[in-house]
Structures are given as structure tokens and as C-alpha cells.
Write a protein that holds these residues in place. Sequence first.
Motif, PDB file in Angstrom:
ATOM      1  N   ILE A 149       0.874  -1.179   0.000  1.00 13.77           N
ATOM      2  CA  ILE A 149       0.000   0.000   0.000  1.00 13.77           C
ATOM      3  C   ILE A 149       0.902   1.217   0.000  1.00 13.77           C
ATOM      4  O   ILE A 149       1.654   1.433   0.945  1.00 13.77           O
ATOM      5  CB  ILE A 149      -0.944   0.011   1.212  1.00 13.77           C
ATOM      6  CG1 ILE A 149      -1.875  -1.198   1.160  1.00 13.77           C
ATOM      7  CG2 ILE A 149      -1.765   1.293   1.257  1.00 13.77           C
ATOM      8  CD1 ILE A 149      -2.794  -1.331   2.334  1.00 13.77           C
TER       9      ILE A 149
ATOM     10  N   ILE B  49       3.645  -4.851   2.693  1.00 13.60           N
ATOM     11  CA  ILE B  49       3.064  -5.560   3.839  1.00 13.60           C
ATOM     12  C   ILE B  49       3.290  -7.074   3.720  1.00 13.60           C
ATOM     13  O   ILE B  49       3.740  -7.717   4.661  1.00 13.60           O
ATOM     14  CB  ILE B  49       1.558  -5.226   3.957  1.00 13.60           C
ATOM     15  CG1 ILE B  49       1.391  -3.712   4.162  1.00 13.60           C
ATOM     16  CG2 ILE B  49       0.929  -5.976   5.117  1.00 13.60           C
ATOM     17  CD1 ILE B  49      -0.027  -3.220   4.141  1.00 13.60           C
TER      18      ILE B  49
ATOM     19  N   PRO C   7       5.437 -11.701  15.267  1.00 13.76           N
ATOM     20  CA  PRO C   7       5.496 -10.464  16.056  1.00 13.76           C
ATOM     21  C   PRO C   7       4.508  -9.420  15.533  1.00 13.76           C
ATOM     22  O   PRO C   7       3.970  -9.574  14.425  1.00 13.76           O
ATOM     23  CB  PRO C   7       6.937  -9.974  15.848  1.00 13.76           C
ATOM     24  CG  PRO C   7       7.630 -11.041  15.101  1.00 13.76           C
ATOM     25  CD  PRO C   7       6.641 -11.967  14.511  1.00 13.76           C
ATOM     26  N   ASN C   8       4.304  -8.377  16.318  1.00 11.50           N
ATOM     27  CA  ASN C   8       3.427  -7.289  15.875  1.00 11.50           C
ATOM     28  C   ASN C   8       3.903  -6.744  14.533  1.00 11.50           C
ATOM     29  O   ASN C   8       5.096  -6.538  14.340  1.00 11.50           O
ATOM     30  CB  ASN C   8       3.415  -6.142  16.903  1.00 11.50           C
ATOM     31  CG  ASN C   8       2.760  -6.590  18.198  1.00 11.50           C
ATOM     32  OD1 ASN C   8       3.405  -6.724  19.212  1.00 11.50           O
ATOM     33  ND2 ASN C   8       1.482  -6.842  18.154  1.00 11.50           N
ATOM     34  N   GLY C   9       2.946  -6.542  13.633  1.00 15.09           N
ATOM     35  CA  GLY C   9       3.290  -5.962  12.327  1.00 15.09           C
ATOM     36  C   GLY C   9       3.817  -6.977  11.336  1.00 15.09           C
ATOM     37  O   GLY C   9       4.266  -6.618  10.243  1.00 15.09           O
ATOM     38  N   ALA C  10       3.768  -8.289  11.690  1.00 14.24           N
ATOM     39  CA  ALA C  10       4.327  -9.319  10.800  1.00 14.24           C
ATOM     40  C   ALA C  10       3.502  -9.493   9.525  1.00 14.24           C
ATOM     41  O   ALA C  10       3.995 -10.000   8.517  1.00 14.24           O
ATOM     42  CB  ALA C  10       4.400 -10.644  11.552  1.00 14.24           C
TER      43      ALA C  10
ATOM     44  N   THR D 232      -2.849 -10.020  10.279  1.00 13.15           N
ATOM     45  CA  THR D 232      -4.180  -9.508   9.941  1.00 13.15           C
ATOM     46  C   THR D 232      -4.278  -9.217   8.445  1.00 13.15           C
ATOM     47  O   THR D 232      -5.308  -9.470   7.805  1.00 13.15           O
ATOM     48  CB  THR D 232      -4.483  -8.234  10.767  1.00 13.15           C
ATOM     49  OG1 THR D 232      -4.468  -8.591  12.150  1.00 13.15           O
ATOM     50  CG2 THR D 232      -5.837  -7.652  10.429  1.00 13.15           C
TER      51      THR D 232
ATOM     52  N   LEU E  24      -8.223  -6.172   1.699  1.00 16.64           N
ATOM     53  CA  LEU E  24      -7.069  -5.558   1.045  1.00 16.64           C
ATOM     54  C   LEU E  24      -6.825  -6.323  -0.251  1.00 16.64           C
ATOM     55  O   LEU E  24      -6.887  -7.557  -0.259  1.00 16.64           O
ATOM     56  CB  LEU E  24      -5.818  -5.637   1.941  1.00 16.64           C
ATOM     57  CG  LEU E  24      -5.780  -4.763   3.201  1.00 16.64           C
ATOM     58  CD1 LEU E  24      -4.505  -5.021   3.997  1.00 16.64           C
ATOM     59  CD2 LEU E  24      -5.896  -3.283   2.860  1.00 16.64           C
TER      60      LEU E  24
ATOM     61  N   HIS F 259      -1.813 -14.812  19.917  1.00 19.11           N
ATOM     62  CA  HIS F 259      -0.521 -14.470  20.504  1.00 19.11           C
ATOM     63  C   HIS F 259      -0.162 -15.391  21.665  1.00 19.11           C
ATOM     64  O   HIS F 259       1.012 -15.558  21.980  1.00 19.11           O
ATOM     65  CB  HIS F 259      -0.540 -13.021  21.017  1.00 19.11           C
ATOM     66  CG  HIS F 259      -0.441 -12.004  19.920  1.00 19.11           C
ATOM     67  ND1 HIS F 259       0.700 -11.822  19.184  1.00 19.11           N
ATOM     68  CD2 HIS F 259      -1.339 -11.125  19.429  1.00 19.11           C
ATOM     69  CE1 HIS F 259       0.517 -10.868  18.294  1.00 19.11           C
ATOM     70  NE2 HIS F 259      -0.716 -10.427  18.415  1.00 19.11           N
TER      71      HIS F 259
HETATM   72  N1  LIG Z   1      -4.351  -0.426   5.290  1.00 17.82           N
HETATM   73  C1  LIG Z   1      -3.051  -0.291   5.574  1.00 17.82           C
HETATM   74  N2  LIG Z   1      -2.353   0.775   5.129  1.00 17.82           N
HETATM   75  C2  LIG Z   1      -1.045   0.930   5.395  1.00 17.82           C
HETATM   76  N3  LIG Z   1      -0.336   0.056   6.121  1.00 17.82           N
HETATM   77  C3  LIG Z   1      -0.975  -1.024   6.611  1.00 17.82           C
HETATM   78  C4  LIG Z   1      -2.357  -1.252   6.362  1.00 17.82           C
HETATM   79  N4  LIG Z   1      -2.722  -2.419   6.978  1.00 17.82           N
HETATM   80  C5  LIG Z   1      -1.594  -2.872   7.587  1.00 17.82           C
HETATM   81  N5  LIG Z   1      -0.568  -2.046   7.358  1.00 17.82           N
HETATM   82  C6  LIG Z   1       0.807  -2.232   7.854  1.00 17.82           C
HETATM   83  O1  LIG Z   1       1.202  -3.528   7.513  1.00 17.82           O
HETATM   84  C7  LIG Z   1       1.966  -4.100   8.551  1.00 17.82           C
HETATM   85  C8  LIG Z   1       1.344  -5.423   8.966  1.00 17.82           C
HETATM   86  O2  LIG Z   1       0.113  -5.144   9.629  1.00 17.82           O
HETATM   87  P1  LIG Z   1      -0.804  -6.291  10.205  1.00 17.82           P
HETATM   88  O3  LIG Z   1      -1.966  -5.635  10.862  1.00 17.82           O
HETATM   89  O4  LIG Z   1      -1.089  -7.278   9.165  1.00 17.82           O
HETATM   90  O5  LIG Z   1       0.142  -6.912  11.302  1.00 17.82           O
HETATM   91  P2  LIG Z   1      -0.165  -8.024  12.369  1.00 17.82           P
HETATM   92  O6  LIG Z   1       0.852  -9.087  12.173  1.00 17.82           O
HETATM   93  O7  LIG Z   1      -1.584  -8.448  12.320  1.00 17.82           O
HETATM   94  O8  LIG Z   1       0.140  -7.228  13.706  1.00 17.82           O
HETATM   95  P3  LIG Z   1      -0.626  -7.235  15.125  1.00 17.82           P
HETATM   96  O9  LIG Z   1      -0.191  -8.458  15.835  1.00 17.82           O
HETATM   97  O10 LIG Z   1      -0.094  -5.996  15.780  1.00 17.82           O
HETATM   98  O11 LIG Z   1      -2.078  -7.175  14.862  1.00 17.82           O
HETATM   99  C9  LIG Z   1       2.033  -3.087   9.680  1.00 17.82           C
HETATM  100  O12 LIG Z   1       3.245  -2.393   9.571  1.00 17.82           O
HETATM  101  C10 LIG Z   1       0.882  -2.177   9.383  1.00 17.82           C
HETATM  102  O13 LIG Z   1       1.122  -0.874   9.832  1.00 17.82           O
END
Ligand SMILES: Nc1ncnc2c1ncn2[C@@H]1O[C@H](COP(=O)(O)OP(=O)(O)OP(=O)(O)O)[C@@H](O)[C@H]1O
Length: 581
Positions: free
Chosen positions: A344, A349, A368-371, A374, A384, A537
Motif C-alpha cells: 500500500i 506488507i 510479532p506485531n506488524g508481521a 491480519t 485488502l 498471541h
Molecule cells: N491499510 C493499511 N495501510 C497501510 N499500512 C498497513 C495497512 N494495513 C496494515 N498495514 C501495515 O502492515 C503491517 C502489517 O500489519 P498487520 O496488521 O497485518 O500486522 P499483524 O501481524 O496483524 O500485527 P498485530 O499483531 O499488531 O495485529 C504493519 O506495519 C501495518 O502498519
Amino acid sequence: MVSVLLPVSLLLAVLLLIPEVFGDFTAYQIGLYLIYGIAAQGIGYLWGKTGVLPLGQALFFGFSAYVTASTLRAGNGLGIDLLLAFTVLAAIAVLAFLLATLIFRGRKESGPYFSLITLALVMIAEQIAGTATPLTGGFNGMSGFPSLGNLDPFGSFYYVIAAATVLVSLLLFILNRLPVNLIAKAVADNEPRLQLLGFPTHVIKGAAFAFSAAIAALAGGLFASHQGIVTPTSMGFGLSAEMVILTAVGGRFHVLGPLIGAVIVGWASAELRDSFPYWELLMALAFILVVLKAPGGIAELLETVYRRIRPATPGRRAPSIAAPPSKPTNASGALRFDDVHLQIGVVRILNGVTFDTPSTGIISVIGPNGAGKTSTLNAITGNLQITGGSIALGSRNIHARPPYKALRSGIGRKLQVPSVFFSMNVSDNLALAMMANRARLVDLLRPATLHWRSESLTELLKRPAVPLQEDLVAPVAHLPQGHRQFLEYAMTIASEPRVLLLDEPCAGLSPDETALMTELVRTYQAQTGGLVIVIEHDMSIVQAISDKVLVLHLGQVLAFDSFDKVRSNPEVQAVYAGGTK
Ligand SMILES: Nc1ncnc2c1ncn2[C@@H]1O[C@H](COP(=O)(O)OP(=O)(O)OP(=O)(O)O)[C@@H](O)[C@H]1O
């Protein structure tokens, strides 16, 4: 039924008394206010229910007024005039539906685009009406045509307006009791959730807009016949804005609100216009006051007073009705990610995610967070859009689909933060979920559909530990986090999807609730034989429920194996070094 018949009978009685009590001239004036009020009722339906604000409703009002004027001038007789009127209403509804679905298609939220486009359209229409003199009479407009059926605008035509007012109100009151009403309200409440329940929200908003446009057109036809003149202002931005003001002042959440607004504002303007030079300023101030202090308008204030005198008594709960089976989705086979990329803007991502799940079992997704956990689920449901690679369920590619098609492909989704309909009670939330992937168009027009319950949902609600049974009439906004988690879970499985995507279903749950949630997930998977993908988690939960674990890191697959193998994987250990998460 009393809630429909009582207000409609009262309305009818008041409208019939007006000429008797106040005389024909006042009835003529009130007739005009009622015409604007009918158009405002259409705006109220669209804005109050779906949250979509139309700023160009005079486009339909004026167009219908011009067509009515030409038809009446041609002198074809009442039969042909009525036939033409219905044809025009139908044509306007179809055009409005196409316009709105086209604008809303592919957009996640209602946004201001739609309002601005309707504003632009009505401005163009007013210009055309003013310049297309051979067709419209230019700035002088069209005049010199008789009233519909040659009725006297200062006499019997009032009763035609009164009849239309009562019929439109009756229709709106009836719609309020049907499942379509719940669906329209759900659009304003939580559109992304409604899409994940399989409802194409662009079509719902298109239908609501078409309905409001047809009501505006009906009012426009009455206007031409009542006034005997149609000018470009009947199709202008000024009138469109005025109609929105009438709706807001009267109350967009109540069927009769816009009518009340139109009569009060119309009457006050007429009284003040001659006696007070700054009357428009006064009206504007009154409007601002209502918007700031009473967003529900006069109707809501009246209801508050009424409820103080007569508090609402909880209605008897109607018995549940066995729901029809879910529509077959042909969902089968494994979920396959093949070199999936998701970017994006400059944010990368997912960077070439590839994995192939078994066709059945529970897969936990950790990292980890941000992996990108989601985002992986977002890519599956179309929230998405991926920028490279492919995602397939069985033999069918599913990545280029909008979110409302996920459930139709057999994929149910629970979001990370419980996503439910916050303005509704638990019962209505469950009713919407029961309609998902079950209801046909005709079911949406039957009150009985609101009482559907599937066997599995009844079983779930019967469990003493599931905290929903006693919450049924509670507003969701008042529920604690844990109850919302269970509600969203119940809503997600209500349509019995074969692939269940759960994003942190145990977040915010107590240990007992966590144990219950994991047991529910396991039981669901065992009973359906489907595929469950859980983002989690807590490693003890992951260990307890997973057949396989998918580890994501920096948008890539780090490992995809059994829990024990993943735990002993040095790369995974390196990523997780220093914590349990
Ligand atoms: N719509 C979006 N626009 C821009 N960046 C995004 C978007 N959705 C996710 N990201 C980025 O993509 C990366 C992965 O996000 P994601 O939410 O998939 O992580 P996650 O593994 O589910 O983390 P968490 O455990 O914190 O929920 C992050 O850096 C997030 O900021």
C-alpha cells in the motif's frame, strides 16, 4: 401493528381536519409544505437509516415536476396521466439505483463522494432547466397547465396530497418493521461488518437511494399539479438544501419527522417573511441550534417527552423460527497462497507469502506485531487487494473478490477488535447474522425472518457459560468486551462457513472465557470438518488448538509446521527470543 396504525390514523385525522378547521387557503399552504415534507421523508429514509446524505434531491423532484407539467399540458386524460406518472417514478428509481450503485461500487465507506456528486448533478440540472427554453420554458418556467384530474388546487387537490402523505408514511412505517430496515440501519452502523456478512452494501445503498428518489419524484409531480408552474428553482441546489434542512429540523430518524419539519419551517417562514426582515437569519440560527443541540430533530424531542409520560414497555419476545439452511457455497479444498505480495503506497506488507493449508483442521497464525497476520486475512476476504501472486480456495481463485463475496465463497471472518452493530441490541445483531447467506430477497420483506434461529446458534446460546442469552435485548454498546467477542463469534458462525478466519478471538477474555472460546472453536471445526485459521498471541492456546502453525515475520512465511517443530525452529526462536509473544 399498533405501532403502525396508531400514528398513521392520527396523521390521517389531523390532515382531514385541517381544511375543516383552518379553511381552504390554509389547507392550500399546508398542502405545499406537505409536498416538501414528502420529499424530505425520502431524504430522511436514506440519511437517517443508511447514513448517506443526498444533496441533490431536487433533481428528481424537479424532473418529475417538469414531466408532469408537460403531460398535464398535453391534456391526455387522467388515465394516461397516471400511467405516465408511474412510468416516470419507475424510470427515476431505476436511474437513481444505477447511479448510486455505480458510485458506491468498490468503495469501502459511504464517504462524502456521493453527496458531492449529487450536489454537482443538481447544479448542472438547474443550469440545463434554465437554458433549455424550448423544453422547459427557460427561467420563466412552464405554466398554464391544469391540475391533475382538473381538481381545484385550492380545494379538492389538498385531499390528493393528504392521501399521498398518508400512503408514503404508511409505507415507511411498514418498512420499519421489516428485515430490510435492519439491513439499511446496519449500513450506517458498521458497513465493513455487513459486507463480511455477505451483503453487497453498494446495492443496498443504491436501492435506498432509488426509493428516496422515487418519493422525491412523487412529491415533484404533486408540486407541479398544485402550483401550476414549474421553474428551474424546482430543480435547484437551493431547494435540495432546503429539503435537507427540513429533514434535519424535523428529525431524520422518525417517519413523521421530516413532515413535522416541513410544516413548522414552512409555517414559521410564511409568518416571519412579512413581519421580520431578518427572518432568514432567524431560520438559519434555529437550524444551527437544532443540529447542535438536538441532532435527532423535533421528532426526537417529542418522543423523549412522550417517553417520560409513557415509558416503553418491553415487548413480548416472539418465538424463534427454524431458519432455512445456508445457501451452498461450494467451498472445498485447501487454502493456497502463491507468492502473494501486498503493498500500500510505499509500505510493503506481504512480500511473497506462499503456503498451502490442509483442507481441514485448525491453523494458528503467529508472528510479532506488524508481521502481516491480519493483512493475510484481509487479503483472503478482499478487504485488502493483493498486488501480486494468487490466493485460491480449492480450485478457485478468490483474491480479486470484494469482501461481500467472501461469505458466499464459504469464508466467515471475525475481526481483531470485535466488530458488531453497536447501535443495535444483541437480538438484532444475531438476526442480521442469521440472514447472512440464507435470506432471499423475499425473506427480507417478511417480519418472520427477524426471528430465524439455526440449530447451531440455538445450541450455542443454550450453553450457560455463553454470556449472550441474558443479553438479548441489551444494547451492544453497553456490553463488556468479552460478551462482544462471543457475540461476534456467534455472528460469524451463524451462516456456518466452511472456512473460519478468527483474528485474536480470545483477546480481552478472562481465563474461563478463553477456555470456553477455544472449546467452541474446536467443537465447530470438529462438527463442520472445515478449516479454521486463528491469529493468536498466547502460545498456550496455540499449542492447545493447532494442527499446524504458520509463523509470519516481516511479511514472509518463516515456518509452517506442527507446534512442536515450529517451537524448536531456530529462526522462530530468534524472532521470539526474549518473550512469549
Ligand atoms: N491499510 C493499511 N495501510 C497501510 N499500512 C498497513 C495497512 N494495513 C496494515 N498495514 C501495515 O502492515 C503491517 C502489517 O500489519 P498487520 O496488521 O497485518 O500486522 P499483524 O501481524 O496483524 O500485527 P498485530 O499483531 O499488531 O495485529 C504493519 O506495519 C501495518 O502498519
